[in-house]
Design an enzyme around this catalytic site. Structure first.
Site, PDB file in Angstrom:
ATOM      1  N   ASN A   1       0.642  -1.064  -0.328  1.00 14.32           N
ATOM      2  CA  ASN A   1      -0.020  -0.079  -0.208  1.00 14.32           C
ATOM      3  C   ASN A   1       1.038   1.703  -0.319  1.00 14.32           C
ATOM      4  O   ASN A   1       0.440   2.527  -0.295  1.00 14.32           O
ATOM      5  CB  ASN A   1      -0.539   0.127   1.031  1.00 14.32           C
ATOM      6  CG  ASN A   1       0.209  -0.107   2.311  1.00 14.32           C
ATOM      7  OD1 ASN A   1       0.357  -1.166   2.268  1.00 14.32           O
ATOM      8  ND2 ASN A   1      -0.080   0.873   3.309  1.00 14.32           N
TER       9      ASN A   1
ATOM     10  N   GLN B   1      -5.158  -3.080  -2.427  1.00  9.46           N
ATOM     11  CA  GLN B   1      -4.329  -2.200  -3.766  1.00  9.46           C
ATOM     12  C   GLN B   1      -4.524  -2.107  -4.580  1.00  9.46           C
ATOM     13  O   GLN B   1      -4.178  -1.668  -5.669  1.00  9.46           O
ATOM     14  CB  GLN B   1      -2.873  -1.208  -2.954  1.00  9.46           C
ATOM     15  CG  GLN B   1      -3.583  -1.134  -1.367  1.00  9.46           C
ATOM     16  CD  GLN B   1      -3.935   0.412  -1.772  1.00  9.46           C
ATOM     17  OE1 GLN B   1      -4.621   0.873  -2.707  1.00  9.46           O
ATOM     18  NE2 GLN B   1      -4.326   0.806  -0.183  1.00  9.46           N
TER      19      GLN B   1
ATOM     20  N   HIS C   1     -13.509   0.643  -0.507  1.00  3.47           N
ATOM     21  CA  HIS C   1     -13.510   2.035  -0.705  1.00  3.47           C
ATOM     22  C   HIS C   1     -11.559   1.891  -1.471  1.00  3.47           C
ATOM     23  O   HIS C   1     -11.577   3.719  -1.183  1.00  3.47           O
ATOM     24  CB  HIS C   1     -12.837   2.182   0.463  1.00  3.47           C
ATOM     25  CG  HIS C   1     -11.717   2.047   1.845  1.00  3.47           C
ATOM     26  ND1 HIS C   1     -11.523   3.626   1.629  1.00  3.47           N
ATOM     27  CD2 HIS C   1     -11.498   1.191   2.003  1.00  3.47           C
ATOM     28  CE1 HIS C   1     -10.121   2.764   2.513  1.00  3.47           C
ATOM     29  NE2 HIS C   1     -10.875   1.328   3.019  1.00  3.47           N
TER      30      HIS C   1
ATOM     31  N   THR D   1     -27.700 -10.056   8.564  1.00  2.76           N
ATOM     32  CA  THR D   1     -28.627  -9.489   7.391  1.00  2.76           C
ATOM     33  C   THR D   1     -27.558  -9.229   6.528  1.00  2.76           C
ATOM     34  O   THR D   1     -27.136  -7.990   7.017  1.00  2.76           O
ATOM     35  CB  THR D   1     -29.964  -8.819   7.986  1.00  2.76           C
ATOM     36  OG1 THR D   1     -30.737  -9.287   8.629  1.00  2.76           O
ATOM     37  CG2 THR D   1     -30.298  -8.573   6.734  1.00  2.76           C
TER      38      THR D   1
ATOM     39  N   CYS E   1       6.596  11.947  13.269  1.00  4.54           N
ATOM     40  CA  CYS E   1       6.689  12.914  13.791  1.00  4.54           C
ATOM     41  C   CYS E   1       6.620  12.619  15.128  1.00  4.54           C
ATOM     42  O   CYS E   1       5.238  12.357  15.996  1.00  4.54           O
ATOM     43  CB  CYS E   1       6.812  14.595  13.415  1.00  4.54           C
ATOM     44  SG  CYS E   1       7.476  14.254  11.630  1.00  4.54           S
TER      45      CYS E   1
END
Length: 375
Positions: free
Chosen positions: A155, A183, A205, A241, A326
Protein backbone atom coordinates in the site's frame (compact mmCIF):
# COMPACT_ATOMS: atom_id res chain seq x y z
CA UNK A 1 -7.20 32.08 -3.50
CA UNK A 2 -4.60 32.06 -6.28
CA UNK A 3 -4.52 29.76 -9.27
CA UNK A 4 -2.48 27.14 -7.35
CA UNK A 5 -4.86 26.91 -4.37
CA UNK A 6 -7.32 24.52 -5.98
CA UNK A 7 -7.51 21.35 -3.91
CA UNK A 8 -5.70 18.38 -5.45
CA UNK A 9 -6.31 14.80 -4.35
CA UNK A 10 -3.39 12.38 -4.77
CA UNK A 11 -4.24 9.92 -2.00
CA UNK A 12 -6.29 7.35 -3.90
CA UNK A 13 -4.52 4.47 -2.12
CA UNK A 14 -6.01 5.74 1.14
CA UNK A 15 -9.54 5.97 -0.24
CA UNK A 16 -11.28 6.58 -3.54
CA UNK A 17 -14.37 8.69 -4.20
CA UNK A 18 -17.55 6.76 -4.91
CA UNK A 19 -17.96 6.46 -8.67
CA UNK A 20 -21.15 8.12 -9.99
CA UNK A 21 -22.22 4.82 -11.55
CA UNK A 22 -21.82 3.14 -8.17
CA UNK A 23 -23.95 5.76 -6.43
CA UNK A 24 -26.61 5.39 -9.12
CA UNK A 25 -26.67 1.60 -8.70
CA UNK A 26 -27.15 1.97 -4.95
CA UNK A 27 -29.99 4.50 -5.07
CA UNK A 28 -32.83 2.00 -5.74
CA UNK A 29 -31.81 0.21 -2.54
CA UNK A 30 -32.52 3.43 -0.64
CA UNK A 31 -35.86 4.05 -2.32
CA UNK A 32 -37.49 0.70 -3.08
CA UNK A 33 -35.57 -2.46 -2.17
CA UNK A 34 -36.04 -2.50 1.61
CA UNK A 35 -36.89 -6.15 2.24
CA UNK A 36 -34.70 -8.72 3.95
CA UNK A 37 -32.87 -10.79 1.30
CA UNK A 38 -33.58 -13.92 3.37
CA UNK A 39 -37.35 -13.34 3.27
CA UNK A 40 -39.31 -15.52 0.82
CA UNK A 41 -41.96 -12.97 -0.12
CA UNK A 42 -42.43 -10.12 -2.61
CA UNK A 43 -40.34 -7.66 -0.57
CA UNK A 44 -37.40 -9.99 0.04
CA UNK A 45 -37.00 -11.84 -3.26
CA UNK A 46 -36.01 -8.79 -5.37
CA UNK A 47 -33.41 -7.86 -2.76
CA UNK A 48 -32.00 -11.38 -2.82
CA UNK A 49 -31.76 -11.09 -6.60
CA UNK A 50 -29.78 -7.82 -6.59
CA UNK A 51 -27.50 -9.22 -3.88
CA UNK A 52 -26.79 -12.20 -6.10
CA UNK A 53 -26.11 -9.92 -9.06
CA UNK A 54 -23.59 -8.02 -6.95
CA UNK A 55 -21.89 -11.28 -5.96
CA UNK A 56 -21.75 -12.29 -9.63
CA UNK A 57 -20.02 -9.00 -10.53
CA UNK A 58 -17.35 -9.42 -7.86
CA UNK A 59 -16.75 -13.02 -8.92
CA UNK A 60 -16.50 -12.03 -12.58
CA UNK A 61 -13.75 -9.50 -11.87
CA UNK A 62 -11.47 -11.95 -10.05
CA UNK A 63 -12.33 -15.10 -12.00
CA UNK A 64 -14.08 -17.23 -9.38
CA UNK A 65 -17.57 -18.62 -8.83
CA UNK A 66 -20.14 -16.47 -6.99
CA UNK A 67 -20.37 -19.01 -4.18
CA UNK A 68 -16.70 -18.38 -3.43
CA UNK A 69 -17.36 -14.69 -2.63
CA UNK A 70 -18.17 -13.69 0.96
CA UNK A 71 -19.21 -10.09 1.59
CA UNK A 72 -17.54 -8.46 4.61
CA UNK A 73 -17.40 -5.00 6.19
CA UNK A 74 -14.10 -4.27 4.43
CA UNK A 75 -10.54 -5.42 3.90
CA UNK A 76 -9.70 -5.66 7.60
CA UNK A 77 -12.55 -8.03 8.34
CA UNK A 78 -11.75 -10.10 5.26
CA UNK A 79 -8.12 -10.43 6.39
CA UNK A 80 -9.18 -11.36 9.91
CA UNK A 81 -11.59 -13.97 8.60
CA UNK A 82 -8.89 -15.44 6.36
CA UNK A 83 -6.21 -15.66 9.06
CA UNK A 84 -8.18 -16.35 12.22
CA UNK A 85 -10.87 -18.37 10.48
CA UNK A 86 -8.33 -20.65 8.85
CA UNK A 87 -6.23 -21.03 11.98
CA UNK A 88 -9.18 -21.85 14.24
CA UNK A 89 -10.54 -24.43 11.80
CA UNK A 90 -7.22 -26.04 10.85
CA UNK A 91 -4.89 -25.77 13.85
CA UNK A 92 -5.11 -29.54 14.32
CA UNK A 93 -2.97 -29.75 11.16
CA UNK A 94 -0.27 -27.39 12.44
CA UNK A 95 0.23 -24.01 14.05
CA UNK A 96 2.68 -22.20 11.76
CA UNK A 97 1.86 -19.18 9.57
CA UNK A 98 4.17 -17.35 7.15
CA UNK A 99 3.72 -13.68 6.29
CA UNK A 100 6.01 -10.74 5.46
CA UNK A 101 7.41 -7.84 7.42
CA UNK A 102 5.73 -5.26 5.17
CA UNK A 103 2.11 -6.35 5.56
CA UNK A 104 -0.70 -3.97 6.40
CA UNK A 105 -1.67 -3.81 10.11
CA UNK A 106 -4.84 -5.71 9.15
CA UNK A 107 -2.54 -8.72 8.63
CA UNK A 108 0.18 -7.98 11.19
CA UNK A 109 -2.15 -7.49 14.14
CA UNK A 110 -4.26 -10.64 13.58
CA UNK A 111 -0.97 -12.54 13.36
CA UNK A 112 0.19 -11.04 16.65
CA UNK A 113 -3.13 -12.01 18.22
CA UNK A 114 -2.80 -15.58 16.97
CA UNK A 115 0.71 -15.75 18.42
CA UNK A 116 -0.82 -15.06 21.84
CA UNK A 117 -2.97 -18.19 21.57
CA UNK A 118 -0.37 -20.62 20.30
CA UNK A 119 0.40 -19.81 16.68
CA UNK A 120 3.98 -19.59 15.44
CA UNK A 121 4.42 -16.84 12.85
CA UNK A 122 7.43 -16.26 10.60
CA UNK A 123 7.75 -12.73 9.22
CA UNK A 124 9.96 -12.95 6.11
CA UNK A 125 12.23 -10.16 4.93
CA UNK A 126 12.03 -8.28 1.63
CA UNK A 127 14.72 -7.02 -0.72
CA UNK A 128 15.64 -3.36 -1.21
CA UNK A 129 12.67 -2.90 -3.56
CA UNK A 130 10.24 -4.18 -0.96
CA UNK A 131 9.79 -7.52 -2.70
CA UNK A 132 9.47 -10.88 -0.98
CA UNK A 133 11.94 -13.47 -2.31
CA UNK A 134 10.90 -17.02 -3.07
CA UNK A 135 13.97 -18.29 -1.24
CA UNK A 136 12.75 -16.66 1.99
CA UNK A 137 9.34 -18.33 1.62
CA UNK A 138 10.86 -21.76 0.96
CA UNK A 139 13.25 -21.37 3.88
CA UNK A 140 10.41 -20.51 6.27
CA UNK A 141 8.24 -23.57 5.53
CA UNK A 142 8.12 -26.25 8.21
CA UNK A 143 6.05 -29.41 8.75
CA UNK A 144 3.73 -27.31 10.91
CA UNK A 145 3.05 -24.63 8.27
CA UNK A 146 -0.65 -24.40 7.45
CA UNK A 147 -1.02 -20.92 5.94
CA UNK A 148 0.95 -18.35 3.94
CA UNK A 149 -0.34 -14.77 3.64
CA UNK A 150 1.53 -12.29 1.42
CA UNK A 151 0.02 -9.02 0.17
CA UNK A 152 -0.45 -8.70 -3.60
CA UNK A 153 0.86 -5.13 -3.67
CA UNK A 154 2.22 -2.90 -0.97
CA UNK A 155 0.00 0.00 0.00
CA UNK A 156 2.94 2.40 0.51
CA UNK A 157 5.37 1.65 -2.30
CA UNK A 158 3.03 -0.11 -4.72
CA UNK A 159 5.55 -2.94 -5.18
CA UNK A 160 3.90 -6.05 -6.63
CA UNK A 161 4.78 -9.37 -5.03
CA UNK A 162 5.48 -12.65 -6.90
CA UNK A 163 2.12 -14.07 -5.86
CA UNK A 164 1.79 -16.69 -8.60
CA UNK A 165 5.23 -18.13 -7.82
CA UNK A 166 4.49 -18.19 -4.08
CA UNK A 167 1.18 -19.86 -4.88
CA UNK A 168 3.00 -22.61 -6.75
CA UNK A 169 5.26 -23.17 -3.74
CA UNK A 170 2.22 -23.31 -1.44
CA UNK A 171 0.46 -25.79 -3.74
CA UNK A 172 3.54 -28.02 -3.86
CA UNK A 173 3.61 -28.19 -0.06
CA UNK A 174 -0.20 -28.37 0.27
CA UNK A 175 -0.31 -25.16 2.28
CA UNK A 176 -3.25 -22.72 2.06
CA UNK A 177 -2.35 -19.37 0.52
CA UNK A 178 -4.01 -15.99 1.13
CA UNK A 179 -3.24 -12.62 -0.43
CA UNK A 180 -4.44 -9.19 0.60
CA UNK A 181 -5.26 -7.63 -2.77
CA UNK A 182 -6.98 -4.55 -1.34
CA UNK A 183 -4.72 -2.16 -3.26
CA UNK A 184 -4.51 -4.24 -6.44
CA UNK A 185 -8.07 -5.08 -7.44
CA UNK A 186 -9.22 -2.64 -10.10
CA UNK A 187 -5.70 -1.37 -10.87
CA UNK A 188 -4.01 -4.47 -12.27
CA UNK A 189 -5.41 -7.80 -13.51
CA UNK A 190 -6.29 -10.04 -10.57
CA UNK A 191 -7.41 -13.59 -11.31
CA UNK A 192 -7.48 -16.03 -8.43
CA UNK A 193 -6.68 -19.01 -10.64
CA UNK A 194 -3.76 -17.34 -12.40
CA UNK A 195 -2.41 -16.24 -9.01
CA UNK A 196 -2.95 -19.71 -7.51
CA UNK A 197 -4.42 -18.34 -4.29
CA UNK A 198 -6.92 -19.99 -1.96
CA UNK A 199 -8.17 -16.74 -0.39
CA UNK A 200 -8.06 -13.13 -1.58
CA UNK A 201 -9.12 -9.89 0.11
CA UNK A 202 -10.99 -7.02 -1.57
CA UNK A 203 -11.64 -3.60 0.00
CA UNK A 204 -14.44 -1.54 -1.51
CA UNK A 205 -13.18 1.95 -0.71
CA UNK A 206 -9.97 1.34 -2.67
CA UNK A 207 -12.14 0.49 -5.68
CA UNK A 208 -14.52 3.49 -6.01
CA UNK A 209 -17.13 1.74 -3.86
CA UNK A 210 -18.27 2.96 -0.42
CA UNK A 211 -16.35 2.45 2.79
CA UNK A 212 -17.61 -0.34 5.02
CA UNK A 213 -17.82 -3.05 2.35
CA UNK A 214 -15.34 -5.65 1.18
CA UNK A 215 -15.17 -9.28 0.18
CA UNK A 216 -13.14 -12.41 0.75
CA UNK A 217 -12.64 -14.97 -1.98
CA UNK A 218 -12.54 -18.43 -0.40
CA UNK A 219 -11.72 -21.25 -2.78
CA UNK A 220 -14.18 -24.12 -2.70
CA UNK A 221 -12.90 -26.70 -0.24
CA UNK A 222 -11.13 -24.24 2.09
CA UNK A 223 -12.62 -24.57 5.58
CA UNK A 224 -12.90 -21.53 7.85
CA UNK A 225 -14.36 -20.95 11.30
CA UNK A 226 -16.70 -17.92 11.19
CA UNK A 227 -15.76 -14.88 13.27
CA UNK A 228 -19.41 -13.91 13.66
CA UNK A 229 -21.78 -16.70 14.66
CA UNK A 230 -25.52 -16.57 14.22
CA UNK A 231 -27.85 -17.47 11.37
CA UNK A 232 -26.50 -18.97 8.16
CA UNK A 233 -25.85 -15.82 6.13
CA UNK A 234 -23.03 -15.73 3.55
CA UNK A 235 -22.96 -19.52 3.22
CA UNK A 236 -22.66 -19.87 6.97
CA UNK A 237 -19.42 -17.87 7.17
CA UNK A 238 -20.69 -14.44 8.29
CA UNK A 239 -23.85 -14.15 10.32
CA UNK A 240 -25.97 -11.03 10.06
CA UNK A 241 -28.44 -9.69 7.51
CA UNK A 242 -26.44 -8.70 4.45
CA UNK A 243 -25.77 -5.02 3.79
CA UNK A 244 -27.30 -5.19 0.34
CA UNK A 245 -26.93 -1.46 -0.27
CA UNK A 246 -23.14 -1.55 0.04
CA UNK A 247 -22.80 -4.96 -1.60
CA UNK A 248 -24.52 -3.58 -4.69
CA UNK A 249 -22.07 -0.68 -4.62
CA UNK A 250 -19.11 -3.06 -4.52
CA UNK A 251 -20.58 -5.16 -7.29
CA UNK A 252 -21.02 -2.16 -9.57
CA UNK A 253 -17.49 -0.96 -8.74
CA UNK A 254 -16.13 -4.35 -9.75
CA UNK A 255 -18.08 -4.24 -13.00
CA UNK A 256 -16.62 -0.78 -13.73
CA UNK A 257 -13.12 -1.98 -12.89
CA UNK A 258 -13.24 -4.38 -15.82
CA UNK A 259 -13.12 -1.32 -18.10
CA UNK A 260 -10.11 0.26 -16.34
CA UNK A 261 -7.79 -2.68 -15.70
CA UNK A 262 -5.16 -2.75 -18.42
CA UNK A 263 -5.76 0.89 -19.36
CA UNK A 264 -2.33 2.57 -19.64
CA UNK A 265 -3.57 6.13 -19.12
CA UNK A 266 -2.99 6.11 -15.37
CA UNK A 267 0.40 4.43 -15.70
CA UNK A 268 1.47 6.99 -18.29
CA UNK A 269 0.38 9.86 -16.04
CA UNK A 270 2.29 8.41 -13.07
CA UNK A 271 5.39 8.01 -15.25
CA UNK A 272 5.01 11.60 -16.46
CA UNK A 273 4.94 12.76 -12.83
CA UNK A 274 8.10 10.79 -12.01
CA UNK A 275 9.98 12.15 -15.03
CA UNK A 276 9.05 15.71 -14.07
CA UNK A 277 10.25 15.14 -10.52
CA UNK A 278 13.57 13.82 -11.80
CA UNK A 279 13.99 16.74 -14.19
CA UNK A 280 13.28 19.26 -11.44
CA UNK A 281 15.17 17.75 -8.50
CA UNK A 282 17.71 15.30 -9.97
CA UNK A 283 19.38 13.07 -7.41
CA UNK A 284 17.59 14.89 -4.59
CA UNK A 285 14.51 12.80 -5.29
CA UNK A 286 14.59 9.00 -4.93
CA UNK A 287 12.03 6.36 -5.93
CA UNK A 288 11.02 3.95 -3.17
CA UNK A 289 9.84 0.53 -4.31
CA UNK A 290 10.30 -1.47 -7.47
CA UNK A 291 10.91 0.63 -10.60
CA UNK A 292 8.80 -1.66 -12.81
CA UNK A 293 6.83 -4.19 -10.77
CA UNK A 294 4.54 -1.78 -8.97
CA UNK A 295 0.99 -0.47 -9.15
CA UNK A 296 0.40 1.83 -12.14
CA UNK A 297 -0.94 4.65 -9.94
CA UNK A 298 1.54 4.65 -7.05
CA UNK A 299 4.60 6.87 -6.75
CA UNK A 300 6.43 6.75 -3.43
CA UNK A 301 9.34 9.18 -3.59
CA UNK A 302 11.77 10.60 -1.04
CA UNK A 303 13.04 14.14 -1.04
CA UNK A 304 16.55 13.65 0.32
CA UNK A 305 17.29 15.22 3.71
CA UNK A 306 13.82 16.70 3.87
CA UNK A 307 10.89 15.70 6.06
CA UNK A 308 7.95 14.44 4.03
CA UNK A 309 5.31 15.65 6.46
CA UNK A 310 6.85 19.13 6.56
CA UNK A 311 6.56 19.33 2.78
CA UNK A 312 2.91 18.27 2.89
CA UNK A 313 2.18 20.72 5.69
CA UNK A 314 3.58 23.47 3.46
CA UNK A 315 1.10 22.53 0.70
CA UNK A 316 -2.24 22.31 2.54
CA UNK A 317 -4.23 22.13 -0.67
CA UNK A 318 -2.52 18.84 -1.62
CA UNK A 319 -3.86 15.55 -0.25
CA UNK A 320 -1.09 12.93 -0.20
CA UNK A 321 0.44 10.84 2.55
CA UNK A 322 3.65 9.83 4.25
CA UNK A 323 4.24 6.67 6.23
CA UNK A 324 6.73 8.31 8.59
CA UNK A 325 5.72 9.62 11.99
CA UNK A 326 6.95 12.70 13.84
CA UNK A 327 7.33 12.53 17.63
CA UNK A 328 8.68 15.48 19.61
CA UNK A 329 10.93 16.62 16.80
CA UNK A 330 12.27 13.16 15.89
CA UNK A 331 11.33 11.26 12.75
CA UNK A 332 10.32 7.61 12.87
CA UNK A 333 10.57 5.98 9.46
CA UNK A 334 7.71 4.10 7.89
CA UNK A 335 7.94 0.45 9.02
CA UNK A 336 7.87 -0.59 5.36
CA UNK A 337 10.82 1.63 4.37
CA UNK A 338 12.68 0.56 7.50
CA UNK A 339 12.37 -3.12 6.53
CA UNK A 340 13.60 -2.16 3.04
CA UNK A 341 16.75 -0.68 4.69
CA UNK A 342 16.08 2.78 3.26
CA UNK A 343 18.57 5.19 4.93
CA UNK A 344 16.98 7.63 7.36
CA UNK A 345 18.12 10.72 5.44
CA UNK A 346 16.16 9.37 2.48
CA UNK A 347 13.25 7.64 4.19
CA UNK A 348 12.27 10.62 6.33
CA UNK A 349 11.49 12.58 3.15
CA UNK A 350 9.11 9.97 1.74
CA UNK A 351 5.75 10.98 0.28
CA UNK A 352 3.29 8.61 -1.34
CA UNK A 353 1.48 10.14 -4.29
CA UNK A 354 -1.31 7.83 -5.45
CA UNK A 355 -3.22 8.85 -8.57
CA UNK A 356 -6.74 7.95 -9.60
CA UNK A 357 -9.30 8.09 -12.37
CA UNK A 358 -9.97 11.80 -11.82
CA UNK A 359 -6.31 12.86 -11.75
CA UNK A 360 -5.34 15.17 -14.62
CA UNK A 361 -2.05 16.20 -16.19
CA UNK A 362 -2.84 19.77 -15.21
CA UNK A 363 -3.03 18.73 -11.56
CA UNK A 364 0.39 17.07 -11.79
CA UNK A 365 1.80 20.26 -13.31
CA UNK A 366 0.29 22.28 -10.46
CA UNK A 367 1.83 19.97 -7.86
CA UNK A 368 5.21 20.35 -9.55
CA UNK A 369 5.00 24.13 -9.32
CA UNK A 370 4.04 23.92 -5.66
CA UNK A 371 6.94 21.57 -4.89
CA UNK A 372 9.42 23.75 -6.75
CA UNK A 373 8.17 26.74 -4.81
CA UNK A 374 9.12 25.22 -1.43
CA UNK A 375 12.18 23.14 -2.39
Amino acid sequence: MNQWMEKIYLDYNASTPIAPEVAAAMKPLLDHFYGNPSALHWAGLPVKEVLQQARDMVADLIGCTPREVIFTSGGSEANNLALKGYYFKNRHKGNHIITSKIEHPAIMNPCKFLEQIGAKVTYVDVDRYGKVTLEEIKKAITKETILISIMHSNNETGTLQPIKEIGEIAQHHRIAFHTDASQSVGKVPVNVNDLKVDMLTIAGHKLYAPKGIGALFIRDGIQLEPLIHGAGHEFGLRAGTENTLLAVGLGKACELANHYVGNHQLKDLTEYFWLRLQDAFGDQVVLNGHPVDRLPNTLNVSFVRRVGQDLLDAIPQLAASTGSACHAGSIELSPVLKVMDVPKEIGMGAIRFSLGRKTTKDEIDQVMELLKGIL
